[in-house]
Design an enzyme around this catalytic site. Structure first.
Site, PDB file in Angstrom:
ATOM      1  N   GLY A  53    -110.826 -87.157  11.482  1.00  0.00           N
ATOM      2  CA  GLY A  53    -109.482 -86.980  10.942  1.00  0.00           C
ATOM      3  C   GLY A  53    -109.181 -85.567  11.458  1.00  0.00           C
ATOM      4  O   GLY A  53    -109.830 -84.433  11.267  1.00  0.00           O
ATOM      5  N   ARG A  89    -116.438 -81.789  18.401  1.00  0.00           N
ATOM      6  CA  ARG A  89    -115.538 -82.623  18.675  1.00  0.00           C
ATOM      7  C   ARG A  89    -114.439 -82.451  19.902  1.00  0.00           C
ATOM      8  O   ARG A  89    -113.840 -81.316  19.548  1.00  0.00           O
ATOM      9  CB  ARG A  89    -115.269 -83.538  17.591  1.00  0.00           C
ATOM     10  CG  ARG A  89    -116.201 -84.285  16.854  1.00  0.00           C
ATOM     11  CD  ARG A  89    -115.480 -85.351  15.891  1.00  0.00           C
ATOM     12  NE  ARG A  89    -114.983 -86.644  16.647  1.00  0.00           N
ATOM     13  CZ  ARG A  89    -114.268 -87.640  16.156  1.00  0.00           C
ATOM     14  NH1 ARG A  89    -113.859 -87.504  14.532  1.00  0.00           N
ATOM     15  NH2 ARG A  89    -113.816 -88.489  16.545  1.00  0.00           N
ATOM     16  N   ASP A 241    -104.159 -87.274  17.038  1.00  0.00           N
ATOM     17  CA  ASP A 241    -105.098 -86.088  17.221  1.00  0.00           C
ATOM     18  C   ASP A 241    -104.720 -84.945  18.331  1.00  0.00           C
ATOM     19  O   ASP A 241    -105.157 -83.982  18.169  1.00  0.00           O
ATOM     20  CB  ASP A 241    -106.470 -86.647  17.806  1.00  0.00           C
ATOM     21  CG  ASP A 241    -107.003 -87.788  16.878  1.00  0.00           C
ATOM     22  OD1 ASP A 241    -106.909 -88.933  16.591  1.00  0.00           O
ATOM     23  OD2 ASP A 241    -107.940 -87.135  15.997  1.00  0.00           O
TER      24      ASP A 241
HETATM   25  O1  MRU Z   1    -112.552 -90.376  15.134  1.00  0.00           O
HETATM   26  P1  MRU Z   1    -111.638 -90.054  13.825  1.00  0.00           P
HETATM   27  O2  MRU Z   1    -111.997 -90.870  12.636  1.00  0.00           O
HETATM   28  O3  MRU Z   1    -111.685 -88.621  13.523  1.00  0.00           O
HETATM   29  O4  MRU Z   1    -110.186 -90.231  14.408  1.00  0.00           O
HETATM   30  C1  MRU Z   1    -109.128 -90.185  13.399  1.00  0.00           C
HETATM   31  C2  MRU Z   1    -107.727 -90.532  13.830  1.00  0.00           C
HETATM   32  O5  MRU Z   1    -107.839 -91.065  15.168  1.00  0.00           O
HETATM   33  C3  MRU Z   1    -106.570 -90.481  13.134  1.00  0.00           C
HETATM   34  O6  MRU Z   1    -105.595 -91.116  13.288  1.00  0.00           O
HETATM   35  C4  MRU Z   1    -105.972 -88.791  13.514  1.00  0.00           C
HETATM   36  O7  MRU Z   1    -107.052 -87.778  13.344  1.00  0.00           O
HETATM   37  C5  MRU Z   1    -104.673 -88.361  12.440  1.00  0.00           C
HETATM   38  S1  MRU Z   1    -105.567 -87.979  10.849  1.00  0.00           S
HETATM   39  C6  MRU Z   1    -104.389 -87.505  10.042  1.00  0.00           C
END
Ligand code: MRU
Length: 358
Positions: A53, A89, A241
């Protein structure tokens, strides 16, 4: 938010100079906390998605810098730490935002003052995340309330991935309006996209909504369009993101398809966006945002709880079938009804973003 009735955050410093996290790779079947003792532990936790997230990735990176400064606080060490964490990441801009904020605070300080300052700044970033999310919750509540006043029935909200409290320090972004409306007594129900391949919806969003007693139903990723055609979705709220200065939204893979279906069916499509997720340097999300590609085994294999109580991993695809695993996609600004930010609702276009968020 609460786990079995006990208040938790997703990350917290310990009294003896370490950091604890909830290991999200073990949810929903096991609730396990993990101790991070070094910058390498923090980098591993981000890369392997023990924390994930966008906002939580940023906060974990900030604590990673603090863990590192305890042992080595020279300019060279600060540079090496920031470089290493930044590579963990690629897509969520919050990671870079938090690292640059730490660097800006620490670089001008004498080496012997950096460790204390780093812990304080990481703590401030974490607290700020909570404040931002609560404000997003308040602004999003008004949108949900308006739909409820118009409809006078349960409000059905669809969400993708996990943008709940597990994706942040607390409250979440897309789920903050949902928790706030739920607490305000507005009847609502959440359609939870399972979110292949890592199933953040089915595993994490469903788990946290269940912990809070919020009515929800898990659906396969392909069901959203059908539900929208049959007036079963009043609004979509997703997280993000990275958002460009023109309002293009990068979020978990599959978000774009939900936005297309919402557009075709006249369903409002909102993006909960903390301002640290805004990347002022970018104009064209499809061309410019780096999209993470993860291991194909996340597509070919799944883990789950078996009837005998054991967690096992199984292969879904024929042995040898190639698979590809894109983590994110970009929803063009024209498909976004509005950005729910901590400063209020902002239209997804360059003029509005500049006018309201600079
Ligand atoms: O790969 P992830 O689980 O880190 O991806 C998370 C998302 O795409 C969420 O929707 C985004 O980070 C928003 S979190 C408040």
């Amino acid at each position: 938010m609460k786990v079995n009735g006990i208040p938790f955050r997703t990350i917290w410093p310990t009294a003896d100079g370490a950091v604890e996290i909830i290991d999200q790779t073990r949810l929903p079947h096991e609730f396990v906390t993990l101790r991070l003792e070094s910058m390498r532990d923090a980098e591993f936790a981000i890369r392997e998605m023990q924390v994930r997230g966008a906002p939580l990735i940023g906060v974990t990176a900030a604590y990673g810098v603090a863990l590192s400064m305890r042992h080595h606080a020279s300019d060279a060490a600060l540079q090496a730490t920031c470089d290493m964490l930044a590579k963990a990441r690629p897509t969520a801009v919050n990671l870079h935002w938090a690292i640059e904020r730490m660097r800006a605070v620490l670089s001008p300080l004498p080496v012997n003052m950096r460790a204390d300052a780093a812990w304080q700044e990481a703590g401030r970033i974490a607290e700020q995340d909570v404040q931002i999310n609560q404000a997003i919750g308040r602004h999003g509540l008004e949108l949900i309330r308006a739909i409820h006043q118009q409809k006078n029935e349960t409000v059905n909200i669809l969400t993708h991935c996990n943008a709940g409290w597990l994706a942040t320090v607390d409250w979440g972004t897309a789920l903050a309006p949902i928790y706030t409306a739920f607490e305000a007594g507005i009847p609502l129900h959440v359609w939870v996209d399972e979110t292949r391949p890592r199933n953040q919806g089915a595993s994490l969003t469903a788990w946290e909504l269940a912990q809070h007693g919020v009515p929800h139903t898990v659906i396969v990723d392909n069901a959203g369009g059908h539900l929208m055609q049959h007036a079963q979705v009043d609004m979509v709220i997703v997280g993000c993101d990275r958002v460009t200065s023109t309002g293009d939204v990068c979020n978990k893979i599959g978000t774009y398809l939900k936005a297309l279906a919402a557009f075709d069916n006249g369903v409002p499509f909102y993006v909960a966006m903390p301002t640290p997720t805004l990347d002022w340097t970018l104009q064209d999300g499809v061309q410019e945002i780096p999209i993470e590609e993860r291991d194909a085994e996340e597509v070919t294999h799944v883990s789950g709880l078996c009837d005998d109580g054991q967690i096992r991993r199984v292969q879904l695809t024929p042995k040898g079938s190639p698979a590809v695993n894109y983590g994110f996609d970009v929803t063009p600004a024209r498909l976004v009804t509005g950005l729910i930010t901590e400063r209020g609702l902002v239209a997804a276009n360059a003029d509005a973003i500049r006018a309201q968020l600079i």
